[in-house]
Write an enzyme that holds these catalytic residues in place. Structure first.
Site, short mmCIF file in Angstrom:
data_model
loop_
_atom_site.label_atom_id
_atom_site.label_comp_id
_atom_site.label_asym_id
_atom_site.label_seq_id
_atom_site.Cartn_x
_atom_site.Cartn_y
_atom_site.Cartn_z
N THR A 138 26.37 23.74 -28.74
CA THR A 138 25.90 22.36 -28.69
C THR A 138 24.66 22.20 -27.82
O THR A 138 24.33 21.10 -27.41
CB THR A 138 27.02 21.43 -28.15
OG1 THR A 138 27.43 21.91 -26.86
CG2 THR A 138 28.22 21.41 -29.09
N GLY B 80 21.15 21.45 -26.81
CA GLY B 80 20.05 20.68 -27.39
C GLY B 80 20.47 19.50 -28.24
O GLY B 80 19.63 18.89 -28.91
N THR B 81 21.76 19.12 -28.19
CA THR B 81 22.20 18.00 -29.01
C THR B 81 21.50 16.69 -28.61
O THR B 81 21.15 15.89 -29.47
CB THR B 81 23.72 17.80 -28.92
OG1 THR B 81 24.11 17.75 -27.55
CG2 THR B 81 24.46 18.93 -29.60
N GLY B 82 21.30 16.48 -27.31
CA GLY B 82 20.66 15.26 -26.85
C GLY B 82 19.22 15.16 -27.29
O GLY B 82 18.76 14.12 -27.79
N CYS B 83 18.48 16.26 -27.11
CA CYS B 83 17.08 16.30 -27.54
C CYS B 83 16.98 16.07 -29.05
O CYS B 83 16.14 15.30 -29.53
CB CYS B 83 16.45 17.65 -27.21
SG CYS B 83 16.56 18.16 -25.48
N LYS C 238 25.82 8.04 -25.44
CA LYS C 238 26.53 9.11 -26.15
C LYS C 238 27.81 9.47 -25.40
O LYS C 238 27.77 9.76 -24.21
CB LYS C 238 25.61 10.32 -26.29
CG LYS C 238 24.30 10.01 -27.01
CD LYS C 238 23.29 11.13 -26.90
CE LYS C 238 22.78 11.29 -25.48
NZ LYS C 238 21.68 12.26 -25.38
#
Length: 270
Positions: free
Chosen positions: A206, A208-211, A174
């Site tokens: 933003t 928690g975008t990865g989770c 990402k």
């Protein structure tokens, strides 16, 4: 509801990341999310203020009971905290090698708090990566895993190549941490690559975008989508969830995980 996802990760008391984001994302995409919680965190949009580890035997117990009863069509891992936790989780996952695994190598929280011990990186490489169908690092995580500095698409490709050599069949790297008006994500596999580009959404919400992205990919795989199709749908979901974020909190606020839902429709059913 279609597709069962077992989510093995830490809890976020603020609800924006971790297990809470994972459950919301899988539900929003029509899948079923079951959980094995690896750690409890006290956090808000300003940062992580405390971490309480879950005993290893209890983590194992959660995983075994879920797989034996409800079952799973895919697994997603998030915060695993330390080498012992990674080892315990991998011991259980090795008994189910055919299940797709989306591994989010959570290392640092949005506010900068470390969520993976430095001594655990080697265990993550050695034990978890070879079990994964796809790993979803951000730029800082990919730099740690590859040992390379990433400052653009070319170095993203180089880092992804190093990570693939560690035994994982696919890397979704990402690019949101790079300074650019365009966000570029790279899906690299042993067969080739795909670049996904989109204009950056200017927002501090933003958290928690990865989770969320990793769980959205896992939901797609659980529902029978191919990897690229699952990634494309997950990216579209996360972008819309950022664009419509509710603006909660004084720091890095949560996404609108319910962006796919239409509560007004229920009024027509009453």
């Amino acid at each position: 509801m279609r597709g069962r996802v077992l989510i093995i990760a830490g809890s976020d008391s603020g609800g924006g990341a971790g297990i809470q984001a994972d459950i919301k994302a899988t539900t929003a995409l029509g899948a079923y999310g079951a959980t094995a919680i690896t750690a409890l965190t006290a956090q808000d949009t300003l940062g992580v203020h405390g971490v309480h580890a879950v005993p290893l035997d209890f983590i194992r117990h959660q995983i075994r009971l879920t797989l034996a009863d409800i079952g799973a069509d895919a697994i997603k891992t998030g915060m695993l905290a330390d080498a012992a936790t990674i080892g315990a989780v991998c011991d259980e996952l090795e008994a189910h090698p055919r299940l797709p695994l989306v591994a989010d190598p959570v290392m640092v929280a949005k506010g900068g708090h470390p969520l993976l011990g430095e001594d655990a990186v080697g265990t993550l490489k050695r034990r978890l990566l070879p079990l994964a169908t796809v790993i979803t690092p951000n730029i800082p995580e990919a730099e740690v895993l590859s040992g390379q500095v990433i400052d653009g698409v070319d170095t993203m490709r180089a880092a992804a190549s190093v990570i693939l050599a560690l035994g994982v069949p696919a890397v979704l790297l990402k690019g949101g941490h790079l300074e650019s008006d365009t966000v570029t994500d790279l899906l690299a596999t042993r067969e080739g690559e795909a670049l996904f580009e989109a204009p950056r959404i200017a927002s501090r919400h933003t958290h928690g975008t990865g989770c969320t992205l990793a769980s959205a990919v896992a939901a797609g795989l659980a529902q029978g989508l191919g990897l690229r199709e699952a990634v494309e749908r997950a990216r579209a979901y996360v972008r819309e969830a950022i664009r419509t974020a509710p603006g909660f909190g004084r720091g890095h606020g949560p996404l609108n995980h319910a962006v796919t839902l239409d509560p007004a429709r229920l009024a027509t059913l009453s």
